[in-house]
Design a protein around this motif. Structure first.
Motif, PDB file in Angstrom:
ATOM      1  N   ASP A  20       3.502   2.096  -1.188  1.00  0.00           N
ATOM      2  CA  ASP A  20       2.570   2.804  -0.311  1.00  0.00           C
ATOM      3  C   ASP A  20       1.263   2.022  -0.392  1.00  0.00           C
ATOM      4  N   TYR A  21       0.896   1.387   0.677  1.00  0.00           N
ATOM      5  CA  TYR A  21      -0.262   0.489   0.631  1.00  0.00           C
ATOM      6  C   TYR A  21      -1.520   1.101   1.246  1.00  0.00           C
ATOM      7  N   GLN A  22      -1.491   2.384   1.537  1.00  0.00           N
ATOM      8  CA  GLN A  22      -2.621   3.024   2.208  1.00  0.00           C
ATOM      9  C   GLN A  22      -3.907   2.787   1.418  1.00  0.00           C
ATOM     10  N   GLY A  23      -4.941   2.368   2.123  1.00  0.00           N
ATOM     11  CA  GLY A  23      -6.235   2.136   1.504  1.00  0.00           C
ATOM     12  C   GLY A  23      -6.508   0.691   1.141  1.00  0.00           C
ATOM     13  N   LEU A  24      -5.495  -0.167   1.247  1.00  0.00           N
ATOM     14  CA  LEU A  24      -5.713  -1.582   0.940  1.00  0.00           C
ATOM     15  C   LEU A  24      -6.434  -2.271   2.098  1.00  0.00           C
TER      16      LEU A  24
ATOM     17  N   VAL B 228      -7.515  -5.853   4.156  1.00  0.00           N
ATOM     18  CA  VAL B 228      -6.803  -7.083   4.537  1.00  0.00           C
ATOM     19  C   VAL B 228      -6.918  -8.114   3.409  1.00  0.00           C
ATOM     20  N   ALA B 229      -8.093  -8.189   2.779  1.00  0.00           N
ATOM     21  CA  ALA B 229      -8.293  -9.139   1.677  1.00  0.00           C
ATOM     22  C   ALA B 229      -7.380  -8.802   0.500  1.00  0.00           C
ATOM     23  N   GLU B 230      -7.192  -7.515   0.231  1.00  0.00           N
ATOM     24  CA  GLU B 230      -6.327  -7.111  -0.883  1.00  0.00           C
ATOM     25  C   GLU B 230      -4.854  -7.399  -0.578  1.00  0.00           C
ATOM     26  N   ILE B 231      -4.432  -7.158   0.659  1.00  0.00           N
ATOM     27  CA  ILE B 231      -3.049  -7.490   1.050  1.00  0.00           C
ATOM     28  C   ILE B 231      -2.837  -9.004   0.912  1.00  0.00           C
ATOM     29  N   THR B 232      -3.844  -9.783   1.326  1.00  0.00           N
ATOM     30  CA  THR B 232      -3.766 -11.243   1.211  1.00  0.00           C
ATOM     31  C   THR B 232      -3.661 -11.646  -0.259  1.00  0.00           C
ATOM     32  N   ASP B 233      -4.419 -10.977  -1.130  1.00  0.00           N
ATOM     33  CA  ASP B 233      -4.374 -11.250  -2.564  1.00  0.00           C
ATOM     34  C   ASP B 233      -2.984 -10.915  -3.120  1.00  0.00           C
ATOM     35  N   LEU B 234      -2.405  -9.789  -2.699  1.00  0.00           N
ATOM     36  CA  LEU B 234      -1.065  -9.404  -3.140  1.00  0.00           C
ATOM     37  C   LEU B 234      -0.044 -10.463  -2.719  1.00  0.00           C
ATOM     38  N   ARG B 235      -0.131 -10.891  -1.473  1.00  0.00           N
ATOM     39  CA  ARG B 235       0.804 -11.928  -0.988  1.00  0.00           C
ATOM     40  C   ARG B 235       0.675 -13.214  -1.792  1.00  0.00           C
ATOM     41  N   ARG B 236      -0.556 -13.590  -2.106  1.00  0.00           N
ATOM     42  CA  ARG B 236      -0.814 -14.809  -2.895  1.00  0.00           C
ATOM     43  C   ARG B 236      -0.193 -14.684  -4.293  1.00  0.00           C
ATOM     44  N   ARG B 237      -0.327 -13.526  -4.903  1.00  0.00           N
ATOM     45  CA  ARG B 237       0.217 -13.308  -6.247  1.00  0.00           C
ATOM     46  C   ARG B 237       1.755 -13.332  -6.249  1.00  0.00           C
ATOM     47  N   LEU B 238       2.352 -12.851  -5.160  1.00  0.00           N
ATOM     48  CA  LEU B 238       3.809 -12.751  -5.076  1.00  0.00           C
ATOM     49  C   LEU B 238       4.491 -14.070  -4.718  1.00  0.00           C
ATOM     50  N   ARG B 239       3.776 -14.938  -4.029  1.00  0.00           N
ATOM     51  CA  ARG B 239       4.360 -16.182  -3.512  1.00  0.00           C
ATOM     52  C   ARG B 239       5.094 -17.014  -4.568  1.00  0.00           C
ATOM     53  N   PRO B 240       4.535 -17.233  -5.798  1.00  0.00           N
ATOM     54  CA  PRO B 240       5.244 -18.074  -6.784  1.00  0.00           C
ATOM     55  C   PRO B 240       6.619 -17.541  -7.182  1.00  0.00           C
TER      56      PRO B 240
ATOM     57  N   LYS C  85      -5.612  -0.542  -8.177  1.00  0.00           N
ATOM     58  CA  LYS C  85      -5.429   0.898  -8.394  1.00  0.00           C
ATOM     59  C   LYS C  85      -5.280   1.686  -7.088  1.00  0.00           C
ATOM     60  N   LYS C  86      -4.808   1.028  -6.039  1.00  0.00           N
ATOM     61  CA  LYS C  86      -4.701   1.677  -4.725  1.00  0.00           C
ATOM     62  C   LYS C  86      -3.267   1.847  -4.247  1.00  0.00           C
ATOM     63  N   THR C  87      -2.337   1.131  -4.833  1.00  0.00           N
ATOM     64  CA  THR C  87      -0.966   1.199  -4.321  1.00  0.00           C
ATOM     65  C   THR C  87      -0.095   2.014  -5.258  1.00  0.00           C
ATOM     66  N   GLU C  88       1.045   2.386  -4.723  1.00  0.00           N
ATOM     67  CA  GLU C  88       2.012   3.134  -5.516  1.00  0.00           C
ATOM     68  C   GLU C  88       3.393   2.671  -5.104  1.00  0.00           C
ATOM     69  N   ILE C  89       4.232   2.404  -6.098  1.00  0.00           N
ATOM     70  CA  ILE C  89       5.590   1.967  -5.765  1.00  0.00           C
ATOM     71  C   ILE C  89       6.438   3.199  -5.467  1.00  0.00           C
ATOM     72  N   ARG C  90       7.103   3.157  -4.341  1.00  0.00           N
ATOM     73  CA  ARG C  90       7.947   4.282  -3.930  1.00  0.00           C
ATOM     74  C   ARG C  90       9.365   4.141  -4.466  1.00  0.00           C
ATOM     75  N   GLY C  91       9.807   2.925  -4.609  1.00  0.00           N
ATOM     76  CA  GLY C  91      11.159   2.655  -5.089  1.00  0.00           C
ATOM     77  C   GLY C  91      11.626   1.314  -4.566  1.00  0.00           C
ATOM     78  N   GLY C  92      12.916   1.085  -4.681  1.00  0.00           N
ATOM     79  CA  GLY C  92      13.462  -0.179  -4.211  1.00  0.00           C
ATOM     80  C   GLY C  92      14.964  -0.095  -4.034  1.00  0.00           C
ATOM     81  N   VAL C  93      15.523  -1.202  -3.590  1.00  0.00           N
ATOM     82  CA  VAL C  93      16.971  -1.303  -3.402  1.00  0.00           C
ATOM     83  C   VAL C  93      17.411  -2.665  -3.936  1.00  0.00           C
TER      84      VAL C  93
END
Length: 197
Positions: A29-33, A35-47, A105-113
């Protein structure tokens, strides 16, 4: 400007392609993020080989509709969803997300598959606690190296052991020859005494 049908079809096609290459899908749940924070998340996940997709639940629903592996994801499609589609190292991806979550401190994991199975937050956390791909490779390399060292030491020990065994046999044979020679000397000595008398 609303998306056209062609745009939506392109998004669904891209989602299907990314899912086909993924081994794990996480929904946050990304509500409240920002654009800069989403970009930061993408950067962290890329490796870790992870793609972060922010898309409508309806489009993700269409993308997974005919795919048994991902259909269970439909249970998580509600609210503001961002999808973390993990291609390679799921442990590193989860750790990267957890680091981001602690910072924002803005996101929450809902689950996964994963492999057609619905994962709850504790399941995802357990996956994140597993060693990363690099750590596993290092452990395997260390084990192989230790085994190779033991084999090399064992192989090096064989000629030494063989040489000691051969030396022992040679010493034993020499000892037998020496005893035979001393017995022969004693016999000759006995014959000499007899001939002298």
């Amino acid at each position: 400007m609303p998306r056209t049908i062609e745009d939506k079809k392109a998004i669904v096609t891209e989602l299907k392609e990314t899912l086909s290459q993924s081994q794990l899908a996480l929904v946050i749940d990304y509500q409240g993020l920002t654009v800069a924070e989403i970009t930061d998340l993408r950067r962290r996940l890329r490796p870790s080989g992870t793609v972060c997709k922010v898309t409508k639940n309806t489009l993700m629903g269409i993308a997974i509709k005919d795919d048994e592996k991902w259909q269970v994801l439909s249970e998580l499609l509600k609210g503001s969803s961002a999808f973390l589609l993990v291609k390679d190292d799921f442990s590193a991806a989860i750790k990267a997300y957890q680091d981001f979550q602690k910072a924002s401190k803005k996101t929450e994991i809902r689950g996964g598959v994963m492999e057609g199975r619905l994962l709850q937050e504790p399941d995802v956390k357990a996956l994140g606690d597993l060693p990363s791909k690099e750590q596993l490779m290092a452990q395997i390399a260390g084990a192989i190296n230790a085994l190779a060292t033991k084999i090399a030491v064992g192989i090096n020990e064989v000629p030494g052991s063989l040489a000691r065994a051969l030396q022992a046999v040679a010493d034993q044979e020499k000892g037998g020859e020496s005893e035979s020679a001393s017995d022969a000397d004693q016999e000759k000595g006995g014959e000499s005494e007899e001939s002298a008398s």
